[in-house]
Design an enzyme around this catalytic site. Structure first.
Site, PDB file in Angstrom:
ATOM      1  N   ALA A  75     -27.060  28.545  -5.626  1.00  0.00           N
ATOM      2  CA  ALA A  75     -26.562  29.872  -5.235  1.00  0.00           C
ATOM      3  C   ALA A  75     -25.067  29.729  -4.931  1.00  0.00           C
ATOM      4  O   ALA A  75     -24.574  30.079  -3.858  1.00  0.00           O
ATOM      5  CB  ALA A  75     -27.331  30.430  -4.042  1.00  0.00           C
ATOM      6  N   HIS A 134     -18.336  26.473  -2.515  1.00  0.00           N
ATOM      7  CA  HIS A 134     -18.812  25.279  -3.227  1.00  0.00           C
ATOM      8  C   HIS A 134     -17.771  24.842  -4.275  1.00  0.00           C
ATOM      9  O   HIS A 134     -17.495  23.655  -4.424  1.00  0.00           O
ATOM     10  CB  HIS A 134     -20.118  25.575  -3.972  1.00  0.00           C
ATOM     11  CG  HIS A 134     -21.282  25.913  -3.087  1.00  0.00           C
ATOM     12  ND1 HIS A 134     -21.838  27.165  -3.053  1.00  0.00           N
ATOM     13  CD2 HIS A 134     -22.002  25.157  -2.223  1.00  0.00           C
ATOM     14  CE1 HIS A 134     -22.865  27.164  -2.213  1.00  0.00           C
ATOM     15  NE2 HIS A 134     -22.984  25.974  -1.687  1.00  0.00           N
TER      16      HIS A 134
END
Ligand code: AMP
Length: 282
Positions: free
Chosen positions: A32, A37
């Site tokens: 996700a 990230h």
């Protein structure tokens, strides 16, 4: 980009790189993916010949099945995002691949008080599961450097302790928290916020920033009490707001007696649990 699902295939590929003295950076994630990230991948790309991003929703770090079930899964989008920023390797193993029946993957390390405060108090066993999976990925990938976010401050502190206990030479790199323009820390769980709670969730980072401005005027305890009240708004429920030493994670009584202070908080926004933190003094 190469996508691997099997440990032995990944290792075969990485062994060749290692023989050729190429450096390998690992970013473990639960998918996700969002810009937070990707900032870890970008940092790893600057510093390594080969960047491996793992995407694996680790069942052993969830406290209840419902939370595991609700965790967002966006595999196709994750592959697209990782490819678009030039990730060398995506590793997406199955649960059976990470935890084969014939392999004992339990770590059995004692993290002492690092793992019993804050998240440890509200999510018993969470850090044992987290350390287990990070150790397993370190064994599978054998990277030179490991990239993790300050977003999960207690997690990275425990991983640092784990590396010390294991005598590991892996370099641990802590990457800053990426936030939306309004200050909300990016998180995979944010997609589950209602529009109303998403707007209100900005209060979490605002309270952390305000706490930082109070360190010359109030004691840690006074700030904690004030912050818990600030976060106690309709539909929100703060679990903790703790000002801790950045190394020991124990509560601080006096800002004058420590070199490093971090405010960490967990707040339920409806049925979504948000965590955030801010370094007050380092
Ligand atoms: P997760 O997929 O939530 O397990 O996160 C994987 C890694 O990304 C962890 O090291 C997190 O600390 C890091 N991370 C998550 N959110 C952010 C963010 N907003 N900014 C920077 N790093 C983050």
């Amino acid at each position: 980009m190469i996508l691997f699902k099997k440990e032995h295939q990944l290792q075969y590929y990485l062994n060749t790189l290692r023989l050729n003295k190429k450096s390998i950076g690992l970013i473990p994630t639960m998918g996700a993916l969002h810009e937070g990230h990707l900032s870890l991948i970008r940092k790893a790309k600057e510093e390594n010949d080969c960047v491996v991003c793992s995407v694996f929703v680790n069942p052993t770090q969830f406290n209840n099945d419902a939370d595991l079930e609700k965790y967002p899964r966006t595999e196709a989008n994750d592959i697209e995002l990782l490819t678009s920023i030039g990730t060398d390797i995506i590793f997406m193993p199955s649960v059976e691949e990470v935890y084969p029946k014939e392999l004992n993957t339990t770590l059995g390390l004692d993290f002492g008080e690092l793992a019993t405060t804050m998240e440890g108090e509200f999510r018993p066993g969470h850090f044992d599961g987290m350390a287990q999976v990070v150790n397993r990925f370190l064994n599978m990938v054998q990277p030179h450097s490991l990239y993790m976010g300050q977003k999960d401050f207690q997690q990275i502190t425990i991983v640092r302790n784990m590396l010390i206990q294991l005598g590991s030479e892996v370099r641990l790199v802590m990457c800053p928290i990426l936030r939306q323009d309004n200050g909300l820390a990016m998180s995979s769980r944010n997609v589950r916020l209602t529009p109303e709670n998403r707007a209100l969730a900005v209060k979490v980072s605002q309270t952390l920033s305000a706490a930082k401005n109070l360190i010359d005027k109030k004691t840690p305890k006074e700030i904690e009490e004030w912050a818990m009240q600030e976060l106690n708004i309709p539909k929100f429920r703060p679990e903790y707001f703790s000002i801790v030493d950045g190394i020991t994670l124990q509560l601080i009584e006096d800002f004058g007696k420590t070199n490093s202070a971090v405010a960490c908080t967990a707040v339920w926004a409806g049925d979504v649990r948000l965590i955030d933190n801010m370094i007050l003094k380092s």
